[in-house]
Every structure is written in C-alpha cells, then in structure tokens.
Design a protein around this motif. Structure first.
Motif, mmCIF file in Angstrom:
data_model
loop_
_atom_site.group_PDB
_atom_site.id
_atom_site.type_symbol
_atom_site.label_atom_id
_atom_site.label_comp_id
_atom_site.label_asym_id
_atom_site.label_seq_id
_atom_site.Cartn_x
_atom_site.Cartn_y
_atom_site.Cartn_z
ATOM 1 N N LEU A 164 0.837 -1.204 0.000
ATOM 2 C CA LEU A 164 0.000 0.000 0.000
ATOM 3 C C LEU A 164 0.871 1.253 0.000
ATOM 4 O O LEU A 164 0.586 2.215 -0.725
ATOM 5 C CB LEU A 164 -0.914 -0.016 1.229
ATOM 6 N N TYR A 165 1.929 1.226 0.777
ATOM 7 C CA TYR A 165 2.868 2.350 0.807
ATOM 8 C C TYR A 165 3.496 2.562 -0.569
ATOM 9 O O TYR A 165 3.599 3.699 -1.052
ATOM 10 C CB TYR A 165 3.947 2.090 1.850
ATOM 11 N N GLN A 166 3.903 1.462 -1.202
ATOM 12 C CA GLN A 166 4.482 1.565 -2.543
ATOM 13 C C GLN A 166 3.485 2.141 -3.541
ATOM 14 O O GLN A 166 3.847 2.927 -4.416
ATOM 15 C CB GLN A 166 4.957 0.195 -3.014
ATOM 16 N N GLY A 167 2.214 1.748 -3.393
ATOM 17 C CA GLY A 167 1.183 2.264 -4.286
ATOM 18 C C GLY A 167 1.015 3.764 -4.165
ATOM 19 O O GLY A 167 0.869 4.474 -5.173
ATOM 20 N N PHE A 168 1.070 4.261 -2.944
ATOM 21 C CA PHE A 168 0.899 5.694 -2.712
ATOM 22 C C PHE A 168 2.129 6.509 -3.106
ATOM 23 O O PHE A 168 2.027 7.714 -3.359
ATOM 24 C CB PHE A 168 0.559 5.963 -1.239
ATOM 25 N N THR A 169 3.289 5.869 -3.132
ATOM 26 C CA THR A 169 4.529 6.597 -3.416
ATOM 27 C C THR A 169 5.059 6.345 -4.830
ATOM 28 O O THR A 169 6.187 6.729 -5.145
ATOM 29 C CB THR A 169 5.619 6.221 -2.398
ATOM 30 N N GLY A 170 4.251 5.701 -5.675
ATOM 31 C CA GLY A 170 4.642 5.504 -7.073
ATOM 32 C C GLY A 170 5.508 4.289 -7.321
ATOM 33 O O GLY A 170 6.062 4.138 -8.416
ATOM 34 N N GLY A 171 5.603 3.401 -6.346
ATOM 35 C CA GLY A 171 6.457 2.230 -6.508
ATOM 36 C C GLY A 171 5.819 1.065 -7.226
ATOM 37 O O GLY A 171 6.477 0.043 -7.453
ATOM 38 N N LEU A 172 4.550 1.193 -7.598
ATOM 39 C CA LEU A 172 3.846 0.088 -8.262
ATOM 40 C C LEU A 172 3.516 0.400 -9.719
ATOM 41 O O LEU A 172 2.634 -0.224 -10.312
ATOM 42 C CB LEU A 172 2.566 -0.263 -7.495
ATOM 43 N N GLY A 173 4.214 1.384 -10.299
ATOM 44 C CA GLY A 173 4.042 1.652 -11.724
ATOM 45 C C GLY A 173 2.907 2.597 -12.029
ATOM 46 O O GLY A 173 2.384 3.291 -11.154
ATOM 47 N N VAL A 174 2.500 2.583 -13.304
ATOM 48 C CA VAL A 174 1.520 3.562 -13.789
ATOM 49 C C VAL A 174 0.087 3.191 -13.410
ATOM 50 O O VAL A 174 -0.798 4.036 -13.446
ATOM 51 C CB VAL A 174 1.621 3.722 -15.326
ATOM 52 N N GLU A 175 -0.156 1.931 -13.064
ATOM 53 C CA GLU A 175 -1.490 1.490 -12.626
ATOM 54 C C GLU A 175 -1.373 0.860 -11.237
ATOM 55 O O GLU A 175 -1.463 -0.357 -11.086
ATOM 56 C CB GLU A 175 -2.094 0.497 -13.616
ATOM 57 N N PRO A 176 -1.177 1.696 -10.214
ATOM 58 C CA PRO A 176 -0.901 1.155 -8.871
ATOM 59 C C PRO A 176 -2.040 0.325 -8.290
ATOM 60 O O PRO A 176 -1.786 -0.644 -7.568
ATOM 61 C CB PRO A 176 -0.657 2.416 -8.036
ATOM 62 N N ILE A 177 -3.275 0.684 -8.588
ATOM 63 C CA ILE A 177 -4.397 -0.072 -8.031
ATOM 64 C C ILE A 177 -4.435 -1.487 -8.596
ATOM 65 O O ILE A 177 -4.591 -2.470 -7.863
ATOM 66 C CB ILE A 177 -5.732 0.662 -8.291
#
Length: 198
Positions: free
Chosen positions: A28-41
C-alpha cells in the motif's frame, strides 16, 4: 532437519503474525509513493491476490512437508491460515474500495464475470475458516471443526482457477499455481498406507 525443527520451535507465533501483517502495508505504501508503476491499483490488486495464493500453497504444504521431508510447521498452520485470509481480504478490499467503488457495478461484475464469481465463492468458503481459527471454536465444534476446515481445498482450487481466468491468454504462471495446488491436494488426499509404501 531436527536442528531446523528445533530452531522453528523457538520462533514465537506472534512474530509470524507480525511479519505476515507487513506485506500488504508495504505494498500500500508503494502504491501511494509511485512504486507500483503507472497502474498502482491494478498492481496492488494483483500482488495481494498472488500473495494470498502463495500463503494458501504454504498452508497446504504443511502436512506433505512433515510427511515427506520431516519439516514440522504444524504450530504455524493456524497463523498461516489467518494470514492467508487477511491477504485475500485485502485483495478483495482493493477491488471493492479502490478499483470498482460503485456498489451496483460490483454486484453486476460478480454475477456477469465468471472469474470474479469464482473468486468470490472461494473467499466465501474461506470466511468461516478464518472465523473459527481459534481454540474456542476447536473445542465447541469438536470433530466438525476438521471437516469444516477441509473447505480450504476447494477454496484453493477456486483461487487458482480465478487467477488462470483473470489473465489474458494461457500464461504459464497461473497454470503453475494451479498445478502446484492440485499436486499438494493429491499428496494430502492420498491414503497414508499408500504413502508409506511409496
């Protein structure tokens, strides 16, 4: 193996829960900080679902590992089961809250998209197992507790089928998950006498 089992006996169960609780929070932290790419969800959804499948496989592997390798993870099996449900519930929550969001659309997707229907059935099968993963339920249900917890078998298969149907085309990774789960179930369901002769 005795040395490893001796070491495992010293690991407190609370530590397993503590370590197991962190991966979704980190994702979840990575998703909020851009660590999961262009489609974090979508990435978060996928990673949590795969984490749930991996935990399911670990839970199914506990008995075969003890029988064939002498590795005893039995004291961690309940924690593994609870964490499995936690990962899959997080996967579902991301889909419900962050992805679809619209209640009518959620219900329509469950009814119209087979891979979602199958995934939801698997989750529903796991829910009573999570609720009864405590000493009080074991005492209260008696022999029925073991029968109830065999629902993890169809739930695991449904989870793997959900993954196979979710991806586009026939990709190798989901099929490996399905194959491993079916293999572990075959080992668990093989009569003990047959295993002893093998």
């Amino acid at each position: 193996m005795n040395i490893l089992n001796h070491f495992l006996r010293k690991i407190p169960i609370w530590l397993v829960y503590f370590v197991g609780l962190t991966p979704p929070l980190w994702l979840l932290y990575q998703g909020f900080t851009g660590g999961l790419g262009v489609e974090p969800i979508k990435a978060l959804e996928h990673e949590l679902g795969e984490l749930g499948l991996q935990a399911l496989i670990l839970g199914l592997a506990v008995t075969p590992l003890r029988r064939f390798a002498g590795l005893n993870l039995m004291r961690f099996r309940r924690a593994i089961g609870v964490l499995t449900f936690y990962y899959i519930a997080c996967h579902l929550l991301v889909w419900l809250v962050l992805d679809v969001q619209i209640l009518a659309q959620i219900w329509a997707d469950i009814l119209k998209r087979p891979y979602i229907t199958i995934g939801m059935v698997g989750f529903v099968l796991l829910a009573p197992l999570a609720v009864t993963s405590n000493n009080w339920s074991v005492r209260k249900l008696g022999a029925r507790w073991r029968k109830l917890h065999k629902l993890v078998y169809p739930a695991a298969v449904l989870g793997a089928v959900h993954f196979v149907m979710l991806v586009k085309g026939w990709q190798v990774e989901p099929l490996i998950y399905l194959g491993v789960i079916l293999g572990l179930l075959a080992l668990r369901l093989t009569p003990r006498r047959t295993l002893a002769r093998a």
